[in-house]
Design a protein around this motif. Structure first.
Motif, PDB file in Angstrom:
ATOM      1  N   GLY A 339      37.674  41.759  44.540  1.00  0.00           N
ATOM      2  CA  GLY A 339      37.801  40.624  44.027  1.00  0.00           C
ATOM      3  C   GLY A 339      39.009  40.033  42.851  1.00  0.00           C
ATOM      4  O   GLY A 339      39.815  41.346  43.218  1.00  0.00           O
ATOM      5  N   GLY A 340      38.890  39.533  42.678  1.00  0.00           N
ATOM      6  CA  GLY A 340      39.694  38.749  41.686  1.00  0.00           C
ATOM      7  C   GLY A 340      40.110  39.961  40.668  1.00  0.00           C
ATOM      8  O   GLY A 340      41.599  39.940  40.170  1.00  0.00           O
ATOM      9  N   TYR A 341      39.390  40.351  40.416  1.00  0.00           N
ATOM     10  CA  TYR A 341      40.078  41.466  39.720  1.00  0.00           C
ATOM     11  C   TYR A 341      40.948  42.979  40.426  1.00  0.00           C
ATOM     12  O   TYR A 341      42.042  43.224  39.486  1.00  0.00           O
ATOM     13  N   GLY A 342      41.366  43.047  41.455  1.00  0.00           N
ATOM     14  CA  GLY A 342      41.738  43.342  42.620  1.00  0.00           C
ATOM     15  C   GLY A 342      42.856  43.006  42.373  1.00  0.00           C
ATOM     16  O   GLY A 342      44.097  43.511  42.385  1.00  0.00           O
ATOM     17  N   TYR A 343      43.460  41.612  42.253  1.00  0.00           N
ATOM     18  CA  TYR A 343      44.748  40.894  42.052  1.00  0.00           C
ATOM     19  C   TYR A 343      44.952  41.398  40.756  1.00  0.00           C
ATOM     20  O   TYR A 343      46.821  41.220  41.041  1.00  0.00           O
ATOM     21  N   MET A 344      44.742  41.886  39.661  1.00  0.00           N
ATOM     22  CA  MET A 344      45.373  41.736  38.366  1.00  0.00           C
ATOM     23  C   MET A 344      45.827  43.320  38.153  1.00  0.00           C
ATOM     24  O   MET A 344      45.412  44.264  38.789  1.00  0.00           O
ATOM     25  N   LYS A 345      46.943  43.505  37.600  1.00  0.00           N
ATOM     26  CA  LYS A 345      47.237  44.666  37.118  1.00  0.00           C
ATOM     27  C   LYS A 345      46.965  45.758  36.557  1.00  0.00           C
ATOM     28  O   LYS A 345      47.063  46.832  37.258  1.00  0.00           O
ATOM     29  N   GLU A 346      45.619  46.021  35.842  1.00  0.00           N
ATOM     30  CA  GLU A 346      44.744  46.796  34.936  1.00  0.00           C
ATOM     31  C   GLU A 346      43.844  47.240  36.015  1.00  0.00           C
ATOM     32  O   GLU A 346      44.225  48.480  35.507  1.00  0.00           O
ATOM     33  N   TYR A 347      44.115  46.325  36.923  1.00  0.00           N
ATOM     34  CA  TYR A 347      42.895  47.470  38.109  1.00  0.00           C
ATOM     35  C   TYR A 347      43.932  48.593  39.056  1.00  0.00           C
ATOM     36  O   TYR A 347      43.523  49.147  39.467  1.00  0.00           O
ATOM     37  N   HIS A 348      45.291  48.461  38.552  1.00  0.00           N
ATOM     38  CA  HIS A 348      46.062  49.469  39.565  1.00  0.00           C
ATOM     39  C   HIS A 348      45.426  49.276  40.964  1.00  0.00           C
ATOM     40  O   HIS A 348      47.078  49.963  41.431  1.00  0.00           O
TER      41      HIS A 348
END
Ligand code: CAA
Length: 379
Positions: A339-348
């Motif tokens: 989801g939204g976290y997937g779009y953020m850098k820290e989740y690779h």
């Protein structure tokens, strides 16, 4: 058919996995952001024998098989696909090309340093007007007494800025088309070689990609590979093995995407339960795992054919075609699952997507792989 790995292969896989976790993972996001070449890690990979895995021990290599190489490139690329391609180019394109077609003198002079990781190699075939149409070489090499004079520009050269040795394809006789292309071993330190432009890229950002220019660059005639006119065959045969390396890199990205998705979906809760309990997520994971396994089998088959001394050109093209598609798809699904976290850098996983896309382009686009596969079937 034997699906078991032997002890050496399992040991190589485990060594690569541990190296990736310990040496690459801690700084992978930072290096991606800063477009920083993993110089220290590449040196250490050389120490482990991973920069010349298939090269004979007589020339400083590890003397391993292609299956071990696939396992290592996958494990490294699962954490850092930039390091995966640095390794793949040095192993498959540069070391393999020199070991298979070089003279004894060329192997002693260049291969030992390249295989042991003391020096880094690059492979210069592409040009501004010669990508998929690789035969259309504008770079020329004119024979002049005991040397050739090289002039032209090469594009999108992986490792180009950091390399010490570059294998360069150039036209020695443009009127002969593919049969007029020759391959040369060029030292980056030769006068007339220049890094013309460093590219800024969507993915594999910590590997370097540059254009190289050659201006009246004198190359000793001893640095010609095999004979004049052999360059196109040299490049395409070498790329057959390179495609196994890129398929392995794609596999690593895909497996990384799946592993991240499995672990995230077990811990992330929505509507009072882990999202892994929703069929929408379960089906995505099942699909990813199945496609990755199919891509892995294609890649290992190509590697086994190469190790058995069989023709592996079609198998390598199929492996790269499928593994690269699976990598892009798996990375996209991994982002969706996060989801939204997937779009953020820290989740690779956003990096996985950016890194995956190039596997459908370099070392022959997916369209070129379709040409190679269909020609073999229809000839
Ligand atoms: N092995 C050995 N020789 C081969 C070969 C192979 N796999 N494939 C073709 N050849 C030979 C042919 O027999 C022919 O020689 P003859 O005329 O003596 O028979 C010669 O090479 C030229 O081949 P084609 O006539 O088939 O050439 P074509 O112009 O029709 O092109 C192509 C075919 C499949 C499109 C080919 O040009 C190709 O693969 N293009 C893509 C190039 C590519 O992969 N570039 C990647 C750049 S390097 C890179 O990306 C590395 C990196 O930095 C990561």
């Amino acid at each position: 058919m034997n699906f078991e790995f032997n002890e050496t292969q399992l040991m190589i896989q485990e060594t690569a996995r541990k190296f990736a976790e310990d040496e690459l993972l801690p700084s992978v996001i930072e290096r991606d952001e800063k477009e920083e070449f993993p110089r220290e890690a590449v040196k250490k990979l050389g120490g482990l024998g991973f920069m010349g895995m298939m090269v004979s021990e007589n020339y400083g290599g590890a003397g391993l098989d292609t299956v071990s190489y696939v396992l290592a490139v996958e494990a490294i690329s699962k954490v850092d696909a930039s390091t995966g391609v640095i390794m793949s180019v040095n192993n498959s394109l540069v070391c393999w090309g020199i070991e298979t077609y070089g003279t004894e003198e060329q192997k002693t002079k260049y291969l030992t340093d390249l295989a042991s990781g003391r020096k880094l190699g690059a492979f210069a075939l592409s040009e501004p007007e010669a990508g998929s149409d690789a035969t259309n070489q504008r770079t020329t090499a004119q024979r002049n007494g005991d040397h050739y004079v090289l002039n032209g520009t090469k594009n999108f050269i992986t490792n180009g800025a950091n390399a010490d040795i570059v294998l360069v394809m150039a036209a020695t006789d443009r009127s002969k088309g593919a049969k007029g292309v020759s391959a040369f071993i060029v030292e980056k330190a030769f006068p007339g070689v220049e890094v013309a432009k460093k590219e800024k890229k969507l993915g594999i950002r910590s590997s370097d990609t540059v254009s190289l220019s050659f201006t009246d660059c004198k190359i000793p005639k001893e640095n010609l590979i095999k004979e004049e006119g052999f360059g196109m065959k040299f490049a395409l045969k070498t790329l057959d093995g390179g495609r196994i390396g890129i398929a392995s890199q794609a596999l690593g990205i895909a497996q990384g995407s799946l592993d991240a998705s499995v672990s995230y979906s077990k811990t992330r809760k929505a509507f009072n339960k882990p999202i892994a309990e929703f069929q929408a997520i379960q089906f995505k994971i099942a699909e990813m795992a199945t496609e990755i396994d199919a891509a892995r089998m294609l890649t290992l088959r190509a590697a086994s054919q190469k190790d058995a001394g069989e023709d592996y050109s079609t198998a390598a093209a199929m492996a790269k075609l499928h593994a690269s598609k699976v990598a892009v798809q798996a990375a996209l699904e991994a982002i969706q699952i996060h989801g939204g976290y997937g779009y953020m850098k820290e989740y690779h996983v956003e990096r996985y997507l950016r890194d995956a896309k190039i596997t459908e382009i370099y070392e022959g686009t997916s369209e070129v792989q379709h040409i190679v596969i269909s020609r073999a079937l229809l000839q």
